[in-house]
Design a protein around this motif. Sequence first.
Motif, short mmCIF file in Angstrom:
data_model
loop_
_atom_site.label_atom_id
_atom_site.label_comp_id
_atom_site.label_asym_id
_atom_site.label_seq_id
_atom_site.Cartn_x
_atom_site.Cartn_y
_atom_site.Cartn_z
N TYR A 65 39.34 46.09 28.56
CA TYR A 65 39.74 44.95 29.37
C TYR A 65 41.25 44.81 29.51
CZ TYR A 65 34.98 43.26 28.22
OH TYR A 65 33.64 43.13 28.04
N PRO A 66 41.70 44.18 30.60
CA PRO A 66 43.12 43.83 30.75
C PRO A 66 43.43 42.61 29.88
CG PRO A 66 41.88 43.05 32.64
CD PRO A 66 40.92 43.84 31.80
N GLY A 89 43.41 46.54 23.84
CA GLY A 89 42.78 46.60 25.14
C GLY A 89 43.60 47.49 26.06
N ASP A 90 43.32 47.38 27.33
CA ASP A 90 44.03 48.16 28.34
C ASP A 90 45.38 47.51 28.59
OD1 ASP A 90 44.91 49.72 30.42
OD2 ASP A 90 43.11 49.47 31.64
N ALA A 97 45.89 50.48 36.19
CA ALA A 97 44.51 50.32 35.71
C ALA A 97 43.50 50.38 36.85
CB ALA A 97 44.37 49.02 34.95
N LYS A 98 43.85 49.82 38.00
CA LYS A 98 42.93 49.80 39.15
C LYS A 98 42.58 51.22 39.63
CE LYS A 98 43.54 45.78 41.93
NZ LYS A 98 44.33 45.16 42.99
N TYR A 101 39.90 52.50 35.85
CA TYR A 101 39.57 51.52 34.83
C TYR A 101 39.06 52.21 33.56
CZ TYR A 101 39.92 47.83 38.33
OH TYR A 101 40.38 46.96 39.29
N LEU A 102 39.43 51.68 32.41
CA LEU A 102 39.00 52.28 31.15
C LEU A 102 37.48 52.25 30.99
CD1 LEU A 102 41.61 51.14 28.46
CD2 LEU A 102 41.47 53.29 29.72
N TRP A 103 36.80 51.28 31.57
CA TRP A 103 35.35 51.26 31.44
C TRP A 103 34.68 52.38 32.22
CZ3 TRP A 103 37.67 46.59 33.16
CH2 TRP A 103 37.64 46.38 34.54
N HIS A 104 35.45 53.13 32.97
CA HIS A 104 34.94 54.32 33.64
C HIS A 104 35.07 55.58 32.79
CE1 HIS A 104 35.63 52.35 37.85
NE2 HIS A 104 34.61 51.86 37.22
#
Length: 175
Positions: A65-66, A89-90, A97-98, A101-104
């Motif tokens: 997350y940011p 976090g990120d 980040a856009k 994204y780290l969740w990718h």
Amino acid sequence: MSQSRGTFGAYGFTTATFYRGRVFAEQLEQAQQQVLGVPVVVPALALLEALAYLKIKKISVVTPYPEWNNQTLKTFLSEASFEIVGFKGDERSIEVAKKNYLWHQLPNEAATFIKEVSHKGADAIVLPCTAWRRFEVIEELEADLKIPVVTANQATIWSLARGASQGERIAVSPS
């Protein structure tokens, strides 16, 4: 809607279950149960339930997350009386980040990110975000870091299984 024995639901959006606090998470869970007519598990409460079951007091949290989202999560976890001994976090700018994204991240990339964080003094590592693939690397992380790892997906599945085996969810009071 009548409840079928052994039927449960899960809400799969972690941020939506912690961003307004525990009371809101409980209300969301109850509202979903009323609509669906079956017990429902939400990730943020499942994380709290799992941590309480494991008798965890000190946590290290790693998220994709940011900053704004991490601040909200810190507040939610602090309301549950956990001592947060590490949090990462990120930290990239939103513009960067856009683009990725780290969740990718693939599970091995997430594991590398998680291992770079100091978890000194923690009883467990908490990994929120149902979209962030770490499920495949939980065993590796626990073996390498010598500490329990609790993910949002893992806690949600565990809570569903407990509810199914006991016929109902276990209510966990705040720590």
